[in-house]
Design a protein around this motif. Structure first.
Motif, PDB file in Angstrom:
ATOM      1  N   PRO A  25     -24.268  16.147  18.577  1.00 43.23           N
ATOM      2  CA  PRO A  25     -24.692  15.239  17.600  1.00 43.23           C
ATOM      3  C   PRO A  25     -23.956  15.556  16.368  1.00 43.23           C
ATOM      4  CG  PRO A  25     -26.526  15.630  19.003  1.00 43.23           C
ATOM      5  CD  PRO A  25     -25.612  16.630  19.140  1.00 43.23           C
ATOM      6  N   THR A  26     -23.424  14.903  15.272  1.00 46.97           N
ATOM      7  CA  THR A  26     -22.764  15.162  14.285  1.00 46.97           C
ATOM      8  C   THR A  26     -24.093  14.984  13.103  1.00 46.97           C
ATOM      9  OG1 THR A  26     -22.321  12.923  13.742  1.00 46.97           O
ATOM     10  CG2 THR A  26     -20.617  14.499  14.450  1.00 46.97           C
ATOM     11  N   PRO A  27     -25.238  14.393  13.396  1.00 44.70           N
ATOM     12  CA  PRO A  27     -26.214  14.480  12.207  1.00 44.70           C
ATOM     13  C   PRO A  27     -26.634  16.079  11.908  1.00 44.70           C
ATOM     14  CG  PRO A  27     -26.838  12.801  13.794  1.00 44.70           C
ATOM     15  CD  PRO A  27     -25.739  13.428  14.543  1.00 44.70           C
ATOM     16  N   THR A  28     -26.743  16.907  12.880  1.00 51.29           N
ATOM     17  CA  THR A  28     -26.740  18.419  12.484  1.00 51.29           C
ATOM     18  C   THR A  28     -25.919  18.811  11.737  1.00 51.29           C
ATOM     19  OG1 THR A  28     -27.610  18.573  14.895  1.00 51.29           O
ATOM     20  CG2 THR A  28     -26.704  20.464  13.770  1.00 51.29           C
ATOM     21  N   LEU A  29     -24.691  18.364  11.495  1.00 52.47           N
ATOM     22  CA  LEU A  29     -23.595  18.949  10.543  1.00 52.47           C
ATOM     23  C   LEU A  29     -23.745  17.922   9.530  1.00 52.47           C
ATOM     24  CD1 LEU A  29     -20.855  20.595  10.104  1.00 52.47           C
ATOM     25  CD2 LEU A  29     -19.719  18.400  10.766  1.00 52.47           C
ATOM     26  N   ARG A  30     -24.043  17.071   9.451  1.00 53.53           N
ATOM     27  CA  ARG A  30     -24.541  16.390   8.064  1.00 53.53           C
ATOM     28  C   ARG A  30     -25.666  16.974   7.016  1.00 53.53           C
ATOM     29  NH1 ARG A  30     -25.642  10.555  10.734  1.00 53.53           N
ATOM     30  NH2 ARG A  30     -23.875  10.439  12.196  1.00 53.53           N
ATOM     31  N   PHE A  31     -26.693  17.272   7.885  1.00 57.26           N
ATOM     32  CA  PHE A  31     -27.359  18.317   6.928  1.00 57.26           C
ATOM     33  C   PHE A  31     -26.750  19.209   6.425  1.00 57.26           C
ATOM     34  CE2 PHE A  31     -30.551  15.842  10.130  1.00 57.26           C
ATOM     35  CZ  PHE A  31     -30.791  14.791   9.388  1.00 57.26           C
ATOM     36  N   MET A  32     -26.247  19.979   7.170  1.00 54.60           N
ATOM     37  CA  MET A  32     -25.634  21.219   6.731  1.00 54.60           C
ATOM     38  C   MET A  32     -24.600  21.188   5.444  1.00 54.60           C
ATOM     39  SD  MET A  32     -24.597  23.247  10.434  1.00 54.60           S
ATOM     40  CE  MET A  32     -26.038  24.287  11.134  1.00 54.60           C
ATOM     41  N   LEU A  33     -23.841  20.084   5.785  1.00 50.31           N
ATOM     42  CA  LEU A  33     -22.978  19.645   4.537  1.00 50.31           C
ATOM     43  C   LEU A  33     -23.613  19.413   3.357  1.00 50.31           C
ATOM     44  CD1 LEU A  33     -20.205  17.545   6.557  1.00 50.31           C
ATOM     45  CD2 LEU A  33     -19.893  19.786   5.528  1.00 50.31           C
ATOM     46  N   ASP A  34     -24.743  18.648   3.581  1.00 49.02           N
ATOM     47  CA  ASP A  34     -25.765  18.282   2.356  1.00 49.02           C
ATOM     48  C   ASP A  34     -26.286  19.386   1.702  1.00 49.02           C
ATOM     49  OD1 ASP A  34     -25.385  15.658   2.786  1.00 49.02           O
ATOM     50  OD2 ASP A  34     -27.166  15.450   3.793  1.00 49.02           O
TER      51      ASP A  34
END
Length: 335
Positions: free
Chosen positions: A237-246
């Motif tokens: 799931p890309t939400p995992t990556l979104r939090f990292m990018l934030d």
């Protein structure tokens, strides 16, 4: 309203003009043209680079216009006024005549079309030698409209279900025209027609023209995406990556470098996704346990990674990061 189509006029001064015919005003930059109602009694071309900023900064709804050999715009009154006098260019030198819509409307799922357009516009290049990187490619296959865009490092493919099959098969529209489509997307009465050599948008009294980019030498982007997808992979799931990018955004000073790594874990059936970010401001090592995924380590462009982070899932291999939702796929080349 017509400002997005105003050219610089470095080589052709007429492209830097707003053209009036007494009832409407037109701007055209050799890629797109926009026409809007304007009953100002002016006939001919005026320097748009001077006129538009003057009008925008006036702060007034009404401005006096006097048309003689020159056109004088006056805002305010008495001692509190500003006046702009512009010379009219030859009436016969308008660079473009806006065609009338032909009424052959292209129809499809409006919500799907808007989402596809918005995502494709995130990945448009500026290499004029490659037509597929300079606009958005539209291709009709069966009952679907497939849209593509790219920069050479990233490629987006999106599908839109058609309600009727258009006459064109494949065309490339300028990114500036597609931006206007997105700007008028909320107008439910807007009409879009697409032809082999141009596209027209009618939104109320506004007409937008887009000259198609020659597609004969363009790459077959369908095959490029299918080749990338054929490698398969385990999607996360890309939400995992979104939090990292934030979190990485907190110290991004414009020089952020990123490395994505997936390692095996001692926990059976799990892997660890690590995003290592570094800039002049510092470093961030951010890890998250994910479902099993093959081990891999890649470097990637921050802008491209962010542009696909709103899609549902992703997978990583030694050649590409693939991000996708139901109707949209983004392929990012990696090192």
């Amino acid at each position: 309203m017509v400002a997005p189509a105003l050219g610089k006029g470095d080589l052709v001064p007429a492209l830097a003009c707003l053209w009036f015919d007494g009832q409407r005003v037109l701007a055209y930059d050799d890629h797109i043209g926009i026409s809007a109602p304007c009953a100002a009694g002016i006939h001919g071309g005026l320097n748009g680079a001077l006129l538009l900023p003057f009008l925008e900064r006036s702060g007034l709804k009404e401005i006096d216009i006097i048309v003689k050999d020159t056109v004088t715009f006056t805002m305010g009154s008495g001692k509190d006024q500003a006046r702009l006098k512009l010379s009219l260019m030859d009436k016969g030198h308008a660079p473009f005549i806006m065609p009338k819509p032909k009424g052959t409307t292209t129809t499809g799922d409006a919500k799907q079309f808007g989402a596809a357009l918005k995502h494709c516009l995130k990945s448009v290049g500026n290499d004029v030698s490659r037509p597929e990187w300079f606009g958005i490619t539209l291709e009709v296959k069966d009952k679907s409209l497939w849209m593509y865009s790219g920069t050479g490092q990233t490629l987006v493919r999106a599908e839109v279900q058609l309600h009727s099959k258009p006459k064109f098969k494949r065309t490339i529209l300028p990114a500036a025209f597609c931006e206007q489509l997105l700007a008028h997307a909320k107008d439910k009465k807007a009409q879009l027609e697409i032809h082999d050599d141009h596209a027209m948008l009618s939104s109320g009294d506004i007409l937008v023209f887009g000259r198609a980019i020659a597609a004969e030498e363009a790459l077959d982007m369908w095959d490029i995406v299918e080749t990338a997808l054929a490698k398969g992979g385990d999607y996360i799931p890309t939400p995992t990556l979104r939090f990292m990018l934030d979190r990485a955004d907190l110290f991004d000073t414009g020089d952020l470098n990123m490395n994505l790594t997936v390692n095996g874990s001692k926990v059976k059936g799990k892997s660890t996704l690590t995003l290592f970010s570094s800039s002049a401001s510092g470093e961030l090592n951010d890890s998250k346990q994910i479902d099993a995924h093959p081990e891999v380590s890649v470097q990637t462009n921050v802008k491209h990674l962010r542009s696909g982070a709103d899609l549902d899932e992703m997978t990583i291999n030694e050649d590409n990061i693939i991000m996708r939702s139901d109707d949209i796929v983004q392929v990012i080349s990696v090192a």
